[in-house]
Motif scaffolding. Structure first.
Motif, PDB file in Angstrom:
ATOM      1  N   SER A  43      19.923  10.311  13.817  1.00 56.45           N
ATOM      2  CA  SER A  43      19.967   9.473  15.061  1.00 56.45           C
ATOM      3  C   SER A  43      20.635  10.002  16.134  1.00 56.45           C
ATOM      4  O   SER A  43      20.082   9.030  17.315  1.00 56.45           O
ATOM      5  N   TRP A 186      16.412   1.685  11.721  1.00 55.25           N
ATOM      6  CA  TRP A 186      17.678   1.625  11.079  1.00 55.25           C
ATOM      7  C   TRP A 186      18.384   0.068  11.679  1.00 55.25           C
ATOM      8  O   TRP A 186      19.586   0.803  11.165  1.00 55.25           O
ATOM      9  N   ALA A 220      24.649   2.096  13.095  1.00 59.30           N
ATOM     10  CA  ALA A 220      24.057   1.195  14.677  1.00 59.30           C
ATOM     11  C   ALA A 220      24.095   1.489  15.672  1.00 59.30           C
ATOM     12  O   ALA A 220      22.953   2.029  16.909  1.00 59.30           O
ATOM     13  N   ASN A 221      24.620   2.984  15.842  1.00 59.10           N
ATOM     14  CA  ASN A 221      24.056   3.898  17.147  1.00 59.10           C
ATOM     15  C   ASN A 221      22.293   4.305  16.570  1.00 59.10           C
ATOM     16  O   ASN A 221      22.126   4.819  18.351  1.00 59.10           O
ATOM     17  N   ALA A 223      20.312   2.946  15.735  1.00 59.82           N
ATOM     18  CA  ALA A 223      19.299   1.524  16.224  1.00 59.82           C
ATOM     19  C   ALA A 223      19.609   1.363  17.736  1.00 59.82           C
ATOM     20  O   ALA A 223      18.366   1.695  18.009  1.00 59.82           O
ATOM     21  N   ARG A 224      20.556   1.832  18.191  1.00 53.38           N
ATOM     22  CA  ARG A 224      21.326   1.740  20.015  1.00 53.38           C
ATOM     23  C   ARG A 224      20.603   2.955  20.294  1.00 53.38           C
ATOM     24  O   ARG A 224      18.983   2.724  21.539  1.00 53.38           O
ATOM     25  N   GLU A 225      20.688   4.449  19.915  1.00 50.12           N
ATOM     26  CA  GLU A 225      19.372   5.462  20.606  1.00 50.12           C
ATOM     27  C   GLU A 225      18.143   5.044  20.479  1.00 50.12           C
ATOM     28  O   GLU A 225      18.024   5.467  21.117  1.00 50.12           O
ATOM     29  N   TRP A 226      17.650   5.086  19.592  1.00 51.90           N
ATOM     30  CA  TRP A 226      16.492   4.862  18.831  1.00 51.90           C
ATOM     31  C   TRP A 226      15.637   3.637  20.336  1.00 51.90           C
ATOM     32  O   TRP A 226      14.493   4.315  20.350  1.00 51.90           O
ATOM     33  N   ALA A 227      16.273   3.007  20.011  1.00 48.32           N
ATOM     34  CA  ALA A 227      15.342   2.225  21.423  1.00 48.32           C
ATOM     35  C   ALA A 227      15.576   2.117  22.314  1.00 48.32           C
ATOM     36  O   ALA A 227      14.549   1.750  23.012  1.00 48.32           O
ATOM     37  N   ARG A 228      16.635   2.651  22.535  1.00 47.11           N
ATOM     38  CA  ARG A 228      16.233   3.745  24.073  1.00 47.11           C
ATOM     39  C   ARG A 228      15.545   4.634  24.392  1.00 47.11           C
ATOM     40  O   ARG A 228      14.563   4.351  24.964  1.00 47.11           O
ATOM     41  N   LYS A 231      11.953   3.158  24.493  1.00 49.64           N
ATOM     42  CA  LYS A 231      11.387   2.186  24.995  1.00 49.64           C
ATOM     43  C   LYS A 231      11.300   3.060  26.503  1.00 49.64           C
ATOM     44  O   LYS A 231      10.240   3.269  27.640  1.00 49.64           O
TER      45      LYS A 231
END
Length: 244
Positions: A43, A186, A220-221, A223-228, A231
């Motif tokens: 993650s 994720w 879930a963390n 997913a948040r980290e990789w999405a950022r 981007k």
């Protein structure tokens, strides 16, 4: 305590006072810790996750061997190979000297993978018993070639054919997507963990439900980290393109 004792599923590390109580063995305890570390470092996009991933699947293969789940044991071989490939893919630079970047799947790839996953889940749901029986037979025959002298497996019906099929297929797809650094891996792990929590709670194995609850929050963390990160990678490419 010697190594063989540590690998014995009957050698209890700790009794967890959840539900009716759960005796966690040393091999399961260490396997679980390595699994949690693997997912956490993944993650954070740290390549060291594959070291813990290899340890995790190896120890769980030992567990599945002892409880005679030979089909799942053989699947660990796939995950072992996937971890080795992921380690290679994350560290090998391309022709431009750049390593793999976190990104989203293209729409065409997303549709193809979604369609393939749905078809695979449907087929496995129908044929899950003979499928795992075949895997178990292959595993037993392979080990018997090396003198294991194991009894031939017995075909046993799956208690949750649809959910087990879903977890099996999505786990394979998620592992492959992770090796290619696609954010969507994720989302799949979150779905897998939610299903796992429900199944283990239904079976009264509450300690495993707690474990997968932790894995769900880590996913879930992730997913948040990789999405950022994805981007940021897109924005950086747009800036580089504008400068060029």
């Amino acid at each position: 305590m010697d190594l063989l004792s540590l690998l014995d599923i009957n050698n209890t590390l700790v009794n967890i006072p959840i539900g009716g109580g759960y005796a966690m063995s040393w091999v399961e305890g260490f396997g679980t810790i390595f699994g949690l570390l693997c997912i956490w470092f993944a993650s954070q996009e740290k390549t060291i996750n594959y070291v813990f991933g290899l340890l995790n699947v190896t120890l769980f293969a030992v567990i599945f061997f002892q409880i005679q789940l030979y089909g799942l044991l053989l699947l660990q071989l796939f995950f072992f190979c996937a971890n080795i490939y992921g380690w290679y893919a994350w560290t090998k630079p391309n022709s431009s000297g750049e390593t793999l970047e976190v990104r989203w799947l293209s729409q065409s790839k997303l549709l193809a993978i979604s369609g393939g996953s749905i078809a695979a889940i449907a087929l496995l749901t129908i044929y899950i018993d003979p499928f795992f029986f075949s895997l178990a037979t292959i595993a037993v025959d392979g080990m018997n070639l090396f003198g294991a002298e194991l009894a031939e497996p017995v075909l046993a019906p799956d208690a949750f054919p649809f959910w087990d099929s879903t977890m099996t297929v999505l786990s394979i797809v998620a592992q492959i997507l992770m090796t290619r650094k696609y954010v969507e891996n994720w989302m799949l792990w979150i779905v897998i963990n939610i299903i796992s929590i429900g199944i283990y709670a239904t079976q009264g194995v509450f300690a495993m439900s707690v474990q997968y609850s932790i894995l769900m929050f880590i996913a879930a963390n992730g997913a948040r980290e990789w999405a950022r990160t994805a981007k940021e990678n897109i924005n950086n490419k747009q800036v580089e393109k504008a400068i060029a």
